[in-house]
Enzyme design. Structure first.
Site, mmCIF file in Angstrom:
data_model
loop_
_atom_site.group_PDB
_atom_site.id
_atom_site.type_symbol
_atom_site.label_atom_id
_atom_site.label_comp_id
_atom_site.label_asym_id
_atom_site.label_seq_id
_atom_site.Cartn_x
_atom_site.Cartn_y
_atom_site.Cartn_z
ATOM 1 N N LYS A 9 0.842 -1.198 0.000
ATOM 2 C CA LYS A 9 0.000 0.000 0.000
ATOM 3 C C LYS A 9 0.890 1.265 0.000
ATOM 4 O O LYS A 9 2.107 1.184 0.215
ATOM 5 C CB LYS A 9 -0.923 -0.059 1.222
ATOM 6 C CG LYS A 9 -1.940 -1.226 1.151
ATOM 7 C CD LYS A 9 -2.773 -1.322 2.429
ATOM 8 C CE LYS A 9 -3.849 -2.384 2.333
ATOM 9 N NZ LYS A 9 -4.629 -2.509 3.601
ATOM 10 N N TYR A 49 -11.982 -2.906 -3.620
ATOM 11 C CA TYR A 49 -12.548 -3.090 -2.277
ATOM 12 C C TYR A 49 -14.078 -3.109 -2.286
ATOM 13 O O TYR A 49 -14.700 -2.797 -1.278
ATOM 14 C CB TYR A 49 -12.035 -1.979 -1.353
ATOM 15 C CG TYR A 49 -10.639 -2.234 -0.813
ATOM 16 C CD1 TYR A 49 -10.349 -3.367 -0.042
ATOM 17 C CD2 TYR A 49 -9.604 -1.331 -1.048
ATOM 18 C CE1 TYR A 49 -9.080 -3.603 0.466
ATOM 19 C CE2 TYR A 49 -8.325 -1.560 -0.536
ATOM 20 C CZ TYR A 49 -8.070 -2.697 0.222
ATOM 21 O OH TYR A 49 -6.809 -2.916 0.739
ATOM 22 N N PHE A 57 -15.527 2.588 7.194
ATOM 23 C CA PHE A 57 -14.151 2.996 6.881
ATOM 24 C C PHE A 57 -13.865 2.999 5.373
ATOM 25 O O PHE A 57 -12.743 3.312 4.960
ATOM 26 C CB PHE A 57 -13.138 2.087 7.603
ATOM 27 C CG PHE A 57 -13.269 0.616 7.292
ATOM 28 C CD1 PHE A 57 -12.689 0.062 6.153
ATOM 29 C CD2 PHE A 57 -13.968 -0.230 8.150
ATOM 30 C CE1 PHE A 57 -12.812 -1.287 5.865
ATOM 31 C CE2 PHE A 57 -14.096 -1.594 7.863
ATOM 32 C CZ PHE A 57 -13.519 -2.117 6.720
ATOM 33 N N ARG A 85 -1.181 -14.696 3.940
ATOM 34 C CA ARG A 85 -1.913 -13.970 4.993
ATOM 35 C C ARG A 85 -1.178 -14.098 6.338
ATOM 36 O O ARG A 85 -1.174 -13.168 7.143
ATOM 37 C CB ARG A 85 -3.339 -14.505 5.125
ATOM 38 C CG ARG A 85 -4.194 -14.276 3.885
ATOM 39 C CD ARG A 85 -4.886 -12.940 3.859
ATOM 40 N NE ARG A 85 -5.838 -12.761 4.925
ATOM 41 C CZ ARG A 85 -6.654 -11.709 5.015
ATOM 42 N NH1 ARG A 85 -6.615 -10.733 4.099
ATOM 43 N NH2 ARG A 85 -7.495 -11.603 6.004
ATOM 44 N N THR A 91 -5.239 -8.060 10.516
ATOM 45 C CA THR A 91 -5.638 -6.776 9.917
ATOM 46 C C THR A 91 -5.217 -5.593 10.780
ATOM 47 O O THR A 91 -4.713 -4.590 10.272
ATOM 48 C CB THR A 91 -7.165 -6.762 9.692
ATOM 49 O OG1 THR A 91 -7.519 -7.892 8.890
ATOM 50 C CG2 THR A 91 -7.613 -5.487 8.996
ATOM 51 N N ARG A 102 2.901 -6.824 9.156
ATOM 52 C CA ARG A 102 2.179 -5.776 9.896
ATOM 53 C C ARG A 102 2.636 -5.697 11.349
ATOM 54 O O ARG A 102 2.715 -4.609 11.928
ATOM 55 C CB ARG A 102 0.671 -6.019 9.814
ATOM 56 C CG ARG A 102 0.077 -5.718 8.431
ATOM 57 C CD ARG A 102 -1.337 -6.246 8.329
ATOM 58 N NE ARG A 102 -2.011 -5.888 7.077
ATOM 59 C CZ ARG A 102 -3.138 -6.450 6.655
ATOM 60 N NH1 ARG A 102 -3.710 -7.409 7.374
ATOM 61 N NH2 ARG A 102 -3.691 -6.074 5.514
ATOM 62 N N ASN A 112 -1.824 -0.094 7.352
ATOM 63 C CA ASN A 112 -1.271 -1.419 7.655
ATOM 64 C C ASN A 112 -0.427 -2.026 6.535
ATOM 65 O O ASN A 112 -0.249 -3.240 6.451
ATOM 66 C CB ASN A 112 -2.372 -2.372 8.139
ATOM 67 C CG ASN A 112 -3.444 -2.615 7.103
ATOM 68 O OD1 ASN A 112 -3.389 -2.088 5.999
ATOM 69 N ND2 ASN A 112 -4.420 -3.431 7.458
ATOM 70 N N HIS A 115 -1.655 -5.478 1.439
ATOM 71 C CA HIS A 115 -2.887 -6.234 1.184
ATOM 72 C C HIS A 115 -2.527 -7.620 0.696
ATOM 73 O O HIS A 115 -1.584 -7.785 -0.086
ATOM 74 C CB HIS A 115 -3.727 -5.542 0.101
ATOM 75 C CG HIS A 115 -4.796 -6.432 -0.487
ATOM 76 N ND1 HIS A 115 -6.040 -6.568 0.093
ATOM 77 C CD2 HIS A 115 -4.792 -7.268 -1.561
ATOM 78 C CE1 HIS A 115 -6.763 -7.442 -0.618
ATOM 79 N NE2 HIS A 115 -6.023 -7.872 -1.624
ATOM 80 N N GLU A 126 -8.894 -10.806 -7.995
ATOM 81 C CA GLU A 126 -7.988 -9.655 -7.858
ATOM 82 C C GLU A 126 -6.865 -9.688 -8.893
ATOM 83 O O GLU A 126 -6.485 -8.643 -9.440
ATOM 84 C CB GLU A 126 -7.433 -9.609 -6.431
ATOM 85 C CG GLU A 126 -8.513 -9.246 -5.410
ATOM 86 C CD GLU A 126 -8.109 -9.427 -3.953
ATOM 87 O OE1 GLU A 126 -8.968 -9.186 -3.084
ATOM 88 O OE2 GLU A 126 -6.958 -9.811 -3.665
HETATM 89 N N1 UDP Z 1 -9.630 -1.254 7.445
HETATM 90 C C1 UDP Z 1 -9.776 -0.087 8.172
HETATM 91 N N2 UDP Z 1 -10.537 -0.100 9.296
HETATM 92 C C2 UDP Z 1 -11.153 -1.243 9.728
HETATM 93 C C3 UDP Z 1 -11.002 -2.423 8.995
HETATM 94 C C4 UDP Z 1 -10.225 -2.397 7.847
HETATM 95 O O1 UDP Z 1 -9.229 0.953 7.800
HETATM 96 O O2 UDP Z 1 -11.842 -1.200 10.771
HETATM 97 C C5 UDP Z 1 -8.809 -1.238 6.225
HETATM 98 C C6 UDP Z 1 -7.434 -1.877 6.439
HETATM 99 O O3 UDP Z 1 -6.474 -1.149 5.680
HETATM 100 C C7 UDP Z 1 -7.635 -3.268 5.866
HETATM 101 C C8 UDP Z 1 -8.579 -2.967 4.698
HETATM 102 O O4 UDP Z 1 -9.456 -1.986 5.212
HETATM 103 O O5 UDP Z 1 -6.408 -3.849 5.460
HETATM 104 C C9 UDP Z 1 -9.383 -4.129 4.190
HETATM 105 O O6 UDP Z 1 -10.072 -4.712 5.266
HETATM 106 P P1 UDP Z 1 -10.120 -6.298 5.442
HETATM 107 O O7 UDP Z 1 -11.111 -6.619 6.492
HETATM 108 O O8 UDP Z 1 -10.297 -6.947 4.103
HETATM 109 O O9 UDP Z 1 -8.654 -6.619 6.042
HETATM 110 P P2 UDP Z 1 -7.395 -7.362 5.388
HETATM 111 O O10 UDP Z 1 -7.937 -8.444 4.484
HETATM 112 O O11 UDP Z 1 -6.599 -6.312 4.637
HETATM 113 O O12 UDP Z 1 -6.613 -7.906 6.558
HETATM 114 MG MG MG Z 2 -9.298 -8.292 2.939
#
Ligand code: UDP
Ligand code: MG
Length: 148
Positions: A9, A49, A57, A85, A91, A102, A112, A115, A126
């Site tokens: 990112k 997204y 958010f 992952r 996350t 992370r 964070n 992705h 994707e």
């Molecule tokens: N995110 C955020 N606030 C939240 C949850 C997610 O800003 O409460 C952002 C964060 O950058 C995250 C992205 O949204 O990586 C996508 O969310 P997801 O639940 O898919 O998490 P990831 O798969 O990236 O762990």
């Molecule tokens: Mg995700």
């Protein structure tokens, strides 16, 4: 062989973490199949997204992703979606284990660093979105030293 979509990112790019992140996937033994530095438009970030469009958010997330260049990558290997992952961590970086990307390099959930696709199905969606012209078809010569 399984593939996943990984994106560094804008914060990861700005903070000089590109090499470190690529290093972790390479050293694990995964194979890089696609790589590009790019800036994305708002509509493209919203498409990436789209499953999160109802979340509070979402607006901030899209602003974050379009705030600077990102590194889009395709990595290949056995179990690369789930293991990718794990390399990335939870996350919320404060809940990510040390040793994860992370966990080692981030604090706020909205900054964070990286992705990674959450399933084989979303990985193929994707990869199709980010690499419409396809990826590079090659096999590393160390393949037999990584797989039995
Ligand atoms: N995110 C955020 N606030 C939240 C949850 C997610 O800003 O409460 C952002 C964060 O950058 C995250 C992205 O949204 O990586 C996508 O969310 P997801 O639940 O898919 O998490 P990831 O798969 O990236 O762990
Ligand atoms: Mg995700």
């Amino acid at each position: 062989m399984e593939q996943t979509f990984i994106m560094i990112k804008p914060d990861g790019v700005q903070r000089g973490l590109i090499g470190e992140i690529i290093c972790r996937f390479e050293k694990k033994g995964f194979t890089l199949k696609g790589l590009k530095l790019m800036s994305v438009e708002r509509a493209f970030a919203e498409k990436h997204y789209e499953d999160l469009s109802a979340k509070p958010f979402f607006g901030g997330l899209v602003e974050y992703i379009i705030s600077g260049p990102v590194v889009a990558m395709v990595w290949e290997g056995k179990g690369v979606v789930a293991t990718g992952r794990k390399l990335i961590g939870a996350t919320n970086p404060l809940a990510s284990e040390p040793g994860t990307i992370r966990g080692d390099f981030a604090i706020d959930i909205g900054r964070n660093v990286i992705h990674g696709s959450d399933s084989v199905a979303s990985a193929s969606k994707e990869i199709a979105l980010w690499f419409p012209d396809g990826t590079v078809n090659w096999q590393s010569t160390v393949h037999p030293w990584i797989y039995e």
